[in-house]
Design an enzyme around this catalytic site. Structure first.
Site, PDB file in Angstrom:
ATOM      1  N   GLU A   1      53.503  30.304  18.447  1.00 34.24           N
ATOM      2  CA  GLU A   1      54.789  30.633  18.080  1.00 34.24           C
ATOM      3  C   GLU A   1      54.636  31.964  16.895  1.00 34.24           C
ATOM      4  OE1 GLU A   1      55.932  27.108  16.037  1.00 34.24           O
ATOM      5  OE2 GLU A   1      54.769  27.585  14.187  1.00 34.24           O
TER       6      GLU A   1
ATOM      7  N   GLU B   1      56.975  21.663  11.806  1.00 34.98           N
ATOM      8  CA  GLU B   1      56.342  20.290  12.423  1.00 34.98           C
ATOM      9  C   GLU B   1      56.832  19.312  11.400  1.00 34.98           C
ATOM     10  OE1 GLU B   1      52.307  21.631  12.112  1.00 34.98           O
ATOM     11  OE2 GLU B   1      51.851  20.204  10.647  1.00 34.98           O
TER      12      GLU B   1
END
Length: 709
Positions: A234, A322
């Site tokens: 990412e 996350e």
């Protein structure tokens, strides 16, 4: 009751009296609601001890599991029962699901608390317990499979309309795809293990070559740490803050957030100092982050404790990073500022009970700071192993009342090469951030650890850094403040004076003891009978101080060369590891490490200093003694710690540039690159791939480039 005492109780003094515990949890925590009779803790070290303390408070028996390396560990002795699960290597013990499940069956435990790391985020483990009708003290296996996987959790975040970071929505198949995706996303990018955590399996890259190297290192670390080498990729947000939201959910659909933790001070993607609350968030941003985290948790029917991690840019834009589907290492700072025992709530939820709190009950009360104390080289951040010959915690003294220490070791414990090298979590708290930081500074100065290297020098440097004190931090903080690496504390002129006075006092006290030993009456030529005076020359590094000492009614007085007088008072006795003294009305703490001849090895301001004390005659004589030169070792690569050679990137006869990665050493679940110390030719390689090495073993030898022409 004073505000500070009230705050102290909220911060969960786990060994405190039962009445204090009642006040601490406002009556919720000690309800007679039935939970479990016996819980197995599928972990080790400080987190196992932390869970056991709450079990004891709740009247629940605890079961420890242990490897051969942990047979004498604190968590084993603390438990009501203990079961061996295998040899030291984690994959054969704490990560061996079959062995842990066998222990659950043998113990008859009704529930399992996984702690953090190891099997804590393994959905297959939670599912296996569910099949056995054993409660998993954590989220359901279904929620784990979604939120415990960084790829799936990102998809869920999109669905819940949570702000996310641009990146690839899937697993990176191989290194070529990683490079292709990195170019599509745009550098810099982050490669990270889908099932990883704690900084394991994470690499940042700014070009194709770094992506290629990072893919290998991240894959190997993930495979070793969690036995799952899937990676995602990412966009890397530069200079962000790392701020996380603590969640609690029950099986009745209730989910609340316990505010935020500031976790931006990191090294190697692993947190070093955390605090709650954050100096950066305003109420609106805090609420928005909390509500998005709750929305995500409700989408997947999340129960138990969980943490949504966000990156926050300088404009307070935040992006979901996350979800950690377990108890976090840094949970104590949240407990301190909310009064919620998170472990207790996890146990209640696993038993089907509702949360003890509603969102309206959660406020921010005071400030808490946590320092992760590791057995590691504070300069190179490499793990240190060994026997703790001295271990004295900074508790129970004036000014240290508001200190909490979560640990799984005692004096005599061994820091093993097989596991994370954490010694403890040192938590301090106060009504304000300044109070919490002042207590942290004092606690670090009074924390005595011998036998292994530790990171207290860098911890103290961080919490006294002007930028940190001002709250001006990001995940780049350590890189920006120490671009060449941390080299140790640079003493100010006043700090040097204080160290000189402390060394002079320790020397004179030692000389006093020597003169009385075995009834000897002979005094050193520079010492007179009482009141004693002496002239000394003290060296701190390259600086020399000519001083005069004397005893008087006011205490021990040192007269500096410029005529300044400094008076010290203390009850320190020769050989004690810690001297707390009053110097000209100000308290100082100096640790006595060891002595070799006229050399005193002292710790001050977190760092170790070599202080040489001479009387005036021997100092004059030493001018004519040549200094011994250190042996040159710049052409060698030595193992900085015990470990396993995972890769040799060259062969004998190869030419390499200084700084090139030539060896990868695996130790404590991390892949540690070792670099060529000079530009030259590889003369000899003494180990091969998969060989074990001990600390200071020579792995590789080089010949300087100039010697090969």
């Amino acid at each position: 009751m004073s505000a500070l005492l009230s705050l102290s109780r909220r911060c969960i003094q786990l060994e405190g009296p039962r009445q204090a515990r009642k006040q601490l949890f406002r009556g919720y925590a000690l309800k007679s609601d039935k939970t479990f009779d016996k819980i197995l803790i599928a972990n080790r070290g400080e987190i196992a001890c932390r869970v056991m303390r709450t079990c004891k408070e709740m009247g629940i028996k605890s079961v420890a599991i242990y490897s051969d390396a942990d047979a004498q560990s604190v968590h084993v002795r603390m438990a009501d029962e203990a079961i061996r699960i295998g040899p030291p290597v984690a994959t054969e013990s704490y990560l061996n699901m079959d062995a842990v499940l066998d222990a659950v069956e043998k113990s008859g435990a009704q529930a399992v608390h996984p702690g953090y790391g190891f099997l804590s985020e393994k959905s297959v483990f939670a599912a296996a317990l569910e099949k056995r009708n054993v409660a998993f003290i954590g989220p359901s296996s279904k929620a784990l499979s979604v939120m415990g996987d960084k790829i799936e959790s990102k998809r869920a975040a999109h669905k819940a309309k949570v702000n996310t970071i641009p990146g690839h929505d899937g697993v990176v198949k191989n290194v070529d795809e990683a490079i292709k995706l990195a170019n599509e996303i745009g550098y810099p990018v982050m490669l990270k293990a889908s099932a990883g955590g704690g900084g394991k399996g994470m690499r940042i890259s700014y070009n194709d070559q770094q992506t290629r190297e990072g893919f290998y290192l991240a894959t190997e670390e993930a495979k070793t740490a969690v036995k799952d080498d899937r990676l995602l990729i990412e966009k890397y947000i530069e200079k962000p803050r790392h701020i996380e939201i603590q969640l609690l959910g029950d099986k009745l659909g209730n989910v609340i957030y316990l505010n935020e933790r500031e976790c931006s001070v990191q090294r190697r993607n692993q947190k070093v100092v955390e605090e709650a609350p954050s100096t950066f968030l305003d109420p609106a941003t805090r609420r928005a982050m909390g509500e998005q985290a709750v929305s995500l948790a409700k989408l997947v029917n999340y129960t138990s404790a969980g943490t949504c991690e966000f990156l926050v840019d300088p404009r307070r834009n935040f992006y979901f990073l996350e979800m950690n589907t377990r108890l976090q290492v840094e949970h104590p700072v949240t407990e301190c500022t909310t009064g919620v025992d998170i472990v207790r709530e996890m146990i209640r939820v696993a038993a089907g009970l509702p949360l003890s709190y509603q969102q309206k009950d959660i406020g921010i009360k005071g400030w808490a700071v946590e320092s992760r104390v590791y057995a590691e080289d504070p300069v190179r951040f490499l793990p240190s192993t060994g026997y703790l010959s001295t271990y004295i915690e900074p508790k129970g003294k004036k000014g240290l009342e508001n200190v909490r220490i979560d640990t799984g070791i005692v004096e005599g414990s061994t820091i093993s090469m097989y596991y994370d090298p954490m010694i403890s979590k040192l938590i301090t708290y106060g009504n304000t951030r300044n109070e919490a930081l002042a207590t942290m500074k004092k606690a670090l100065d009074n924390y005595c650890i011998r036998g292994v290297n530790h990171n207290i020098p860098i911890l103290r440097e961080i919490i006294t850094n002007p930028r940190f004190i001002a709250g001006d931090i990001s995940t780049y903080f350590l890189k920006e403040e120490y671009p060449e690496g941390f080299k140790g504390h640079v003493l100010t002129p006043s700090e040097k004076d204080e160290l000189v006075v402390a060394a002079a006092f320790m020397h004179v006290k030692r000389e006093e003891l020597n003169t009385s030993f075995l009834n000897q009456e002979r005094l050193s030529s520079d010492l007179d009978p009482m009141p004693e005076t002496s002239k000394l020359v003290i060296s701190v590094g390259k600086d020399k101080f000519s001083i005069k000492t004397s005893w008087g009614e006011d205490g021990f007085t040192v007269t500096m060369e410029d005529g300044r007088k400094m008076t010290l008072n203390t009850d320190w006795c020769v050989g004690e590891p810690l001297m707390v003294a009053e110097l000209n009305g100000q308290e100082i703490s100096v640790q006595y490490d060891s002595r070799r001849g006229r050399r005193l090895f002292l710790r001050y301001c977190g760092n170790k200093y070599d202080v040489v004390v001479h009387d005036v005659h021997s100092a004059e004589f030493m001018k004519y003694v040549p200094e011994k030169k250190a042996e040159a070792e710049g052409n060698l690569i030595k193992a900085p710690m015990p470990g396993l050679v995972k890769m040799i990137a060259c062969k004998e006869g190869d030419s390499v540039e200084a700084g090139t990665t030539v060896v990868i050493l695996e130790a404590m679940k991390m892949q540690n690159p070792l670099f060529a110390p000079i530009s030259g030719v590889v003369k000899a390689i003494y180990y091969k791939k998969n060989d074990s090495v001990s600390e200071d073993d020579v792995i590789m030898e080089f010949v300087p480039e100039s010697n090969t022409k």
